[in-house]
Design an enzyme around this catalytic site. Structure first.
Site, PDB file in Angstrom:
ATOM      1  N   ASP A 102       0.539  -1.423  -0.065  1.00  0.00           N
ATOM      2  CA  ASP A 102       0.201   0.191  -0.334  1.00  0.00           C
ATOM      3  C   ASP A 102       1.191   1.256  -0.126  1.00  0.00           C
ATOM      4  O   ASP A 102       0.813   2.000  -0.398  1.00  0.00           O
ATOM      5  CB  ASP A 102      -1.209   0.080   1.341  1.00  0.00           C
ATOM      6  CG  ASP A 102      -2.290   0.883   1.259  1.00  0.00           C
ATOM      7  OD1 ASP A 102      -2.621   1.175  -0.002  1.00  0.00           O
ATOM      8  OD2 ASP A 102      -2.816   0.684   2.122  1.00  0.00           O
ATOM      9  N   TRP A 161       0.428   8.723   6.044  1.00  0.00           N
ATOM     10  CA  TRP A 161       0.168   7.409   5.111  1.00  0.00           C
ATOM     11  C   TRP A 161       2.068   6.826   5.510  1.00  0.00           C
ATOM     12  O   TRP A 161       1.954   5.707   5.377  1.00  0.00           O
ATOM     13  CB  TRP A 161      -0.132   7.470   4.063  1.00  0.00           C
ATOM     14  CG  TRP A 161       1.090   8.969   3.348  1.00  0.00           C
ATOM     15  CD1 TRP A 161       0.135   9.760   2.919  1.00  0.00           C
ATOM     16  CD2 TRP A 161       1.997   9.160   2.951  1.00  0.00           C
ATOM     17  NE1 TRP A 161       1.083  10.801   3.228  1.00  0.00           N
ATOM     18  CE2 TRP A 161       2.438  10.597   2.431  1.00  0.00           C
ATOM     19  CE3 TRP A 161       3.432   8.168   2.937  1.00  0.00           C
ATOM     20  CZ2 TRP A 161       3.407  10.978   2.367  1.00  0.00           C
ATOM     21  CZ3 TRP A 161       4.279   8.823   2.776  1.00  0.00           C
ATOM     22  CH2 TRP A 161       4.061  10.293   1.948  1.00  0.00           C
ATOM     23  N   LYS A 185      -9.194   6.577  11.372  1.00  0.00           N
ATOM     24  CA  LYS A 185      -9.694   7.875   9.955  1.00  0.00           C
ATOM     25  C   LYS A 185      -8.291   7.685   9.504  1.00  0.00           C
ATOM     26  O   LYS A 185      -7.184   8.515   9.403  1.00  0.00           O
ATOM     27  CB  LYS A 185      -9.831   9.732   9.788  1.00  0.00           C
ATOM     28  CG  LYS A 185     -10.909   9.127   8.912  1.00  0.00           C
ATOM     29  CD  LYS A 185     -10.291   9.114   7.722  1.00  0.00           C
ATOM     30  CE  LYS A 185      -9.427  10.721   7.400  1.00  0.00           C
ATOM     31  NZ  LYS A 185      -8.345   9.871   5.985  1.00  0.00           N
ATOM     32  N   PRO A 186      -7.691   6.263   8.557  1.00  0.00           N
ATOM     33  CA  PRO A 186      -6.560   6.280   7.881  1.00  0.00           C
ATOM     34  C   PRO A 186      -6.309   7.482   6.992  1.00  0.00           C
ATOM     35  O   PRO A 186      -7.305   7.860   6.469  1.00  0.00           O
ATOM     36  CB  PRO A 186      -6.368   4.728   7.726  1.00  0.00           C
ATOM     37  CG  PRO A 186      -7.391   4.562   7.472  1.00  0.00           C
ATOM     38  CD  PRO A 186      -8.296   4.876   8.059  1.00  0.00           C
ATOM     39  N   LEU A 254     -14.345  22.473  22.146  1.00  0.00           N
ATOM     40  CA  LEU A 254     -14.199  22.345  23.029  1.00  0.00           C
ATOM     41  C   LEU A 254     -13.567  21.011  23.074  1.00  0.00           C
ATOM     42  O   LEU A 254     -13.989  21.000  24.875  1.00  0.00           O
ATOM     43  CB  LEU A 254     -15.601  23.154  24.555  1.00  0.00           C
ATOM     44  CG  LEU A 254     -14.965  24.612  23.900  1.00  0.00           C
ATOM     45  CD1 LEU A 254     -15.921  25.082  25.149  1.00  0.00           C
ATOM     46  CD2 LEU A 254     -13.740  25.448  24.766  1.00  0.00           C
ATOM     47  N   GLU A 260       0.499  15.651  16.403  1.00  0.00           N
ATOM     48  CA  GLU A 260       2.194  15.153  16.210  1.00  0.00           C
ATOM     49  C   GLU A 260       2.264  15.366  14.400  1.00  0.00           C
ATOM     50  O   GLU A 260       2.043  15.142  13.435  1.00  0.00           O
ATOM     51  CB  GLU A 260       2.245  13.151  16.318  1.00  0.00           C
ATOM     52  CG  GLU A 260       2.270  12.607  17.152  1.00  0.00           C
ATOM     53  CD  GLU A 260       3.390  13.446  18.559  1.00  0.00           C
ATOM     54  OE1 GLU A 260       4.577  13.527  17.766  1.00  0.00           O
ATOM     55  OE2 GLU A 260       3.176  12.970  19.928  1.00  0.00           O
ATOM     56  N   CYS A 294       8.804  11.619   9.800  1.00  0.00           N
ATOM     57  CA  CYS A 294       8.889  12.886  10.403  1.00  0.00           C
ATOM     58  C   CYS A 294       9.845  13.736  11.166  1.00  0.00           C
ATOM     59  O   CYS A 294       9.826  14.807  11.245  1.00  0.00           O
ATOM     60  CB  CYS A 294       7.006  12.452  11.874  1.00  0.00           C
ATOM     61  SG  CYS A 294       7.655  11.332  12.122  1.00  0.00           S
ATOM     62  N   GLU A 391       9.443  20.787   5.116  1.00  0.00           N
ATOM     63  CA  GLU A 391       9.556  19.852   4.976  1.00  0.00           C
ATOM     64  C   GLU A 391       9.029  19.434   3.450  1.00  0.00           C
ATOM     65  O   GLU A 391       7.941  19.390   3.144  1.00  0.00           O
ATOM     66  CB  GLU A 391       8.512  19.883   5.699  1.00  0.00           C
ATOM     67  CG  GLU A 391       8.349  17.790   6.277  1.00  0.00           C
ATOM     68  CD  GLU A 391       7.034  17.010   6.847  1.00  0.00           C
ATOM     69  OE1 GLU A 391       6.283  17.643   6.873  1.00  0.00           O
ATOM     70  OE2 GLU A 391       7.739  16.601   7.730  1.00  0.00           O
ATOM     71  N   LYS A 461       7.569  23.564  19.111  1.00  0.00           N
ATOM     72  CA  LYS A 461       6.927  24.765  18.028  1.00  0.00           C
ATOM     73  C   LYS A 461       5.786  24.333  17.018  1.00  0.00           C
ATOM     74  O   LYS A 461       4.645  23.621  17.129  1.00  0.00           O
ATOM     75  CB  LYS A 461       8.457  24.793  16.972  1.00  0.00           C
ATOM     76  CG  LYS A 461       9.185  25.406  18.349  1.00  0.00           C
ATOM     77  CD  LYS A 461      10.260  26.620  17.418  1.00  0.00           C
ATOM     78  CE  LYS A 461      11.370  26.238  16.992  1.00  0.00           C
ATOM     79  NZ  LYS A 461      12.699  26.880  16.723  1.00  0.00           N
ATOM     80  N   GLY A 464       4.306  20.345  16.775  1.00  0.00           N
ATOM     81  CA  GLY A 464       2.578  19.793  17.518  1.00  0.00           C
ATOM     82  C   GLY A 464       3.101  20.403  19.148  1.00  0.00           C
ATOM     83  O   GLY A 464       3.398  20.853  19.717  1.00  0.00           O
TER      84      GLY A 464
HETATM   85  P1  NAD Z   1      -1.810  14.754   5.884  1.00  0.00           P
HETATM   86  O1  NAD Z   1      -1.814  16.144   7.534  1.00  0.00           O
HETATM   87  O2  NAD Z   1      -1.817  15.951   4.945  1.00  0.00           O
HETATM   88  O3  NAD Z   1      -3.235  13.932   6.041  1.00  0.00           O
HETATM   89  C1  NAD Z   1      -2.952  13.229   8.118  1.00  0.00           C
HETATM   90  C2  NAD Z   1      -4.736  12.911   8.218  1.00  0.00           C
HETATM   91  O4  NAD Z   1      -5.552  14.222   8.195  1.00  0.00           O
HETATM   92  C3  NAD Z   1      -4.821  11.748   6.887  1.00  0.00           C
HETATM   93  O5  NAD Z   1      -6.062  11.195   7.243  1.00  0.00           O
HETATM   94  C4  NAD Z   1      -5.923  12.759   6.307  1.00  0.00           C
HETATM   95  O6  NAD Z   1      -6.652  12.047   5.271  1.00  0.00           O
HETATM   96  C5  NAD Z   1      -6.660  13.574   7.623  1.00  0.00           C
HETATM   97  N1  NAD Z   1      -7.126  15.667   6.599  1.00  0.00           N
HETATM   98  C6  NAD Z   1      -6.955  15.932   5.691  1.00  0.00           C
HETATM   99  N2  NAD Z   1      -7.512  17.284   6.329  1.00  0.00           N
HETATM  100  C7  NAD Z   1      -8.371  16.664   7.240  1.00  0.00           C
HETATM  101  C8  NAD Z   1      -9.339  17.708   8.663  1.00  0.00           C
HETATM  102  N3  NAD Z   1      -9.482  18.930   7.184  1.00  0.00           N
HETATM  103  N4  NAD Z   1      -9.941  17.089   9.147  1.00  0.00           N
HETATM  104  C9  NAD Z   1      -9.748  16.487   9.379  1.00  0.00           C
HETATM  105  N5  NAD Z   1      -8.645  14.746   8.915  1.00  0.00           N
HETATM  106  C10 NAD Z   1      -8.067  15.852   8.387  1.00  0.00           C
HETATM  107  O7  NAD Z   1      -0.213  14.173   6.595  1.00  0.00           O
HETATM  108  P2  NAD Z   1       0.227  13.563   5.423  1.00  0.00           P
HETATM  109  O8  NAD Z   1       0.614  13.543   3.948  1.00  0.00           O
HETATM  110  O9  NAD Z   1      -0.559  12.022   5.820  1.00  0.00           O
HETATM  111  O10 NAD Z   1       1.483  12.462   5.944  1.00  0.00           O
HETATM  112  C11 NAD Z   1       3.123  13.708   5.864  1.00  0.00           C
HETATM  113  C12 NAD Z   1       2.427  14.497   7.813  1.00  0.00           C
HETATM  114  O11 NAD Z   1       2.514  13.611   8.627  1.00  0.00           O
HETATM  115  C13 NAD Z   1       4.169  15.050   7.097  1.00  0.00           C
HETATM  116  O12 NAD Z   1       4.225  16.378   7.940  1.00  0.00           O
HETATM  117  C14 NAD Z   1       4.633  13.689   8.463  1.00  0.00           C
HETATM  118  O13 NAD Z   1       5.745  14.502   9.783  1.00  0.00           O
HETATM  119  C15 NAD Z   1       3.862  14.021   9.611  1.00  0.00           C
HETATM  120  N6  NAD Z   1       3.873  13.035  10.549  1.00  0.00           N
HETATM  121  C16 NAD Z   1       4.225  13.572  11.390  1.00  0.00           C
HETATM  122  C17 NAD Z   1       4.182  12.364  12.531  1.00  0.00           C
HETATM  123  C18 NAD Z   1       4.729  12.922  14.033  1.00  0.00           C
HETATM  124  O14 NAD Z   1       4.642  11.754  15.267  1.00  0.00           O
HETATM  125  N7  NAD Z   1       4.963  13.745  14.255  1.00  0.00           N
HETATM  126  C19 NAD Z   1       4.442  11.313  12.213  1.00  0.00           C
HETATM  127  C20 NAD Z   1       4.384  10.699  10.642  1.00  0.00           C
HETATM  128  C21 NAD Z   1       3.904  11.934  10.034  1.00  0.00           C
END
Ligand code: NAD
Length: 488
Positions: A102, A161, A185-186, A254, A260, A294, A391, A461, A464
């Site tokens: 996937d 993802w 919600k993946p 609220l 993260e 990340c 990033e 910062k 998160g």
């Molecule tokens: P993304 O922010 O595009 O999406 C994350 C999730 O949010 C997905 O499931 C997406 O469908 C959902 N989403 C999108 N819009 C939304 C909304 N308005 N309301 C609620 N949910 C919504 O991130 P991505 O492209 O899937 O992942 C990459 C990012 O994740 C990078 O910035 C990476 O650094 C970060 N990341 C952080 C960590 C950590 O632990 N700090 C770990 C892994 C990835």
């Protein structure tokens, strides 16, 4: 279309429906979206495009199941979580194959990294239910004050993802350990492993309704989940751009949330460091998982005296990296997640060229059918350059030199993010000063990217707030209730 039965030994785990309340469900509208294999662009399957109605149903069944779960003894809860962990261990080959298919993750990496992290999380949190204690506070001889620790209720787990399986598992098992139910919600780009994990939970005897997965094509289900009044806490992992929207929406209702988010993490190498070790860490820090991490060490800060030696070592390893089919055991670098993401990364390579960085290796698109990017290294990057600040989330390294410790720290901290950081030095005083002064939630000294579920993980910062892992992480999945007794 990829024939999943050819690649996954237990095809029953690979479903094209949502797992809600122990049932496999379609979207009410019947609408679906395509799931692509990043290694060749083919369609693996189609998944339900859920929205507010499906979320409402999932939160309802989760709430119902959670009430009964919270009443069960901690021994029963821990026992069931252990069975879930055991079954994950039995199925880890299938789960990591699904993830590899996937996400485009090389299968050897999926097994060694994601498989191990999955099991560490499952085992650690399965032992957590009877460790979550309340306390008493001796305010006065006339009163006894108890602080009870209670579950939140229903947790929303929104995941990205790049580590789809581990992300979903960590949130789910920790939420359940604290007595909650979860609706996951993946990411639409990688939903299959969360669906598989939820099925393994059912098979292990985790009561239906405690681990639910709703899928959406973009953000419809995610938005509805954050706003739903039945959700008590939002555990979000993703980009800072989406994190801002989710935090604002959660704040509007609220409800608590943890964020993260992304990073632009510095790895700082001093002239007294073990250069072979530092080169290995720098290489893995940015090229493991195609840089889709990340905590990727996307900024390499090197003392001038060892700059050439370190850069040569990193570039030589990058040049010899085996790029190709994630299903091939010898592949080290697989494709990135999608065509759109590859185009975005290539856009940054062009930005790097335009900004005047020296492109030392990479930058070209390999002649392969999927969404591949070659390992790319820019040297002499200005700390103000976009490729040094934004990033990229791909295998693109920005190298910068420094003359002394103050300059290294100034560049390292000149960032809007603050997630990971690393320092390689033989001097303990320097390492401790770095740990003290760096503005990041995680510091690795003479190492990089070490993670364990017992150790709090999170950002400063724009990376998160809130923590995952250990008792710090569990505090977000529980709330305190203060009870006063008049004792006489
Ligand atoms: P993304 O922010 O595009 O999406 C994350 C999730 O949010 C997905 O499931 C997406 O469908 C959902 N989403 C999108 N819009 C939304 C909304 N308005 N309301 C609620 N949910 C919504 O991130 P991505 O492209 O899937 O992942 C990459 C990012 O994740 C990078 O910035 C990476 O650094 C970060 N990341 C952080 C960590 C950590 O632990 N700090 C770990 C892994 C990835």
């Amino acid at each position: 279309m990829t024939r999943v039965t050819d690649t996954v030994p237990t095809p029953a785990l690979l479903v094209d429906k949502m797992v809600v309340g122990g049932e496999l469900l379609d979207a009410r509208s019947g609408e679906t979206f395509a799931v692509h294999n990043p290694a060749d662009g083919s369609v693996i399957t189609r998944l339900p495009a859920a929205g507010a109605a499906e979320v409402d149903h999932a939160v309802g069944v989760a709430r119902e199941a959670q009430r009964a779960w919270a009443r069960r003894s901690v021994a029963t809860r821990a026992g069931l979580l252990r069975r879930w962990a055991d079954l994950c261990e039995e199925r880890v080959a299938d789960l990591t194959k699904i993830e590899s298919l996937d996400v485009g993750k090389p299968i050897a990496t999926a097994r060694a990294v994601d498989g191990s992290m999955l099991m560490e999380n499952m085992r650690y949190y399965a032992g957590m239910p009877d460790k979550l204690e309340g306390r008493t506070i001796p305010v006065s001889g006339r009163f006894v004050t108890m602080v009870l620790r209670e579950p939140i209720g229903v947790v929303a787990g929104i995941t990205p993802w790049n580590f789809a399986l581990v992300g979903a598992a960590g949130k789910a098992v920790s939420a359940l350990a604290a007595g909650n139910a979860i609706v996951i919600k993946p990411s639409p780009l990688a939903s299959l492993s969360a669906l598989a994990l939820a099925q393994v939970a059912l098979e292990a005897g985790i009561p239906p309704g405690l681990v639910n997965v709703v899928t959406d094509a973009a953000s419809a289900a995610g938005e509805a989940l954050v706003r739903h009044p039945g959700v008590g806490h939002v555990s979000f992992t993703g980009s800072d751009a989406v994190g801002r929207k989710v935090a604002a929406a959660a704040g509007g209702e609220l409800k608590t949330c943890t964020m993260e988010l992304g990073g632009k993490s510095p790895l700082v190498v001093f002239d007294d460091a073990d250069i072979a070790d530092a080169a290995k860490a720098a290489f893995l820090g940015i090229f493991l998982n195609a840089g889709e991490m990340c905590t990727a060490s996307s900024r390499l800060l090197v003392h001038r005296a060892v700059h050439d030696e370190l850069l040569d070592a990193v570039v030589a390893t990058a040049g010899g990296l085996r790029i190709g089919d994630p299903a091939d055991e010898s592949t080290v670098l697989g494709p990135v997640i999608s065509a759109a993401h590859r185009d975005r990364i290539e856009g940054y390579v062009q930005v790097g060229r335009d900004e005047g960085g020296d492109l030392v290796t990479g930058g070209a698109r390999p002649d392969l059918p999927g969404f591949y990017v070659t390992p790319t290294v820019f040297d002499n990057v200005e700390p103000t350059a976009r490729i040094a600040r934004e990033e990229i989330f791909g295998p693109v390294l920005s190298v910068m030199s420094f003359a002394d410790e103050d300059e290294a720290l100034r560049i390292a901290n000149d960032a809007t993010y603050g997630l990971g950081s690393g320092v390689f030095t033989a001097r303990i005083d320097r390492a401790l000063r770095f740990a003290d002064r760096i503005e990041a939630g995680n510091v690795w000294i003479n190492a990089y990217n070490l993670l364990h579920p017992a150790v709090p993980f999170g950002g400063y910062k724009n990376s998160g707030f809130g923590r995952e892992g250990g008792f710090s992480g569990m505090s977000h999945f529980t709330r305190e209730k203060s009870v006063w007794f008049a004792a006489g």
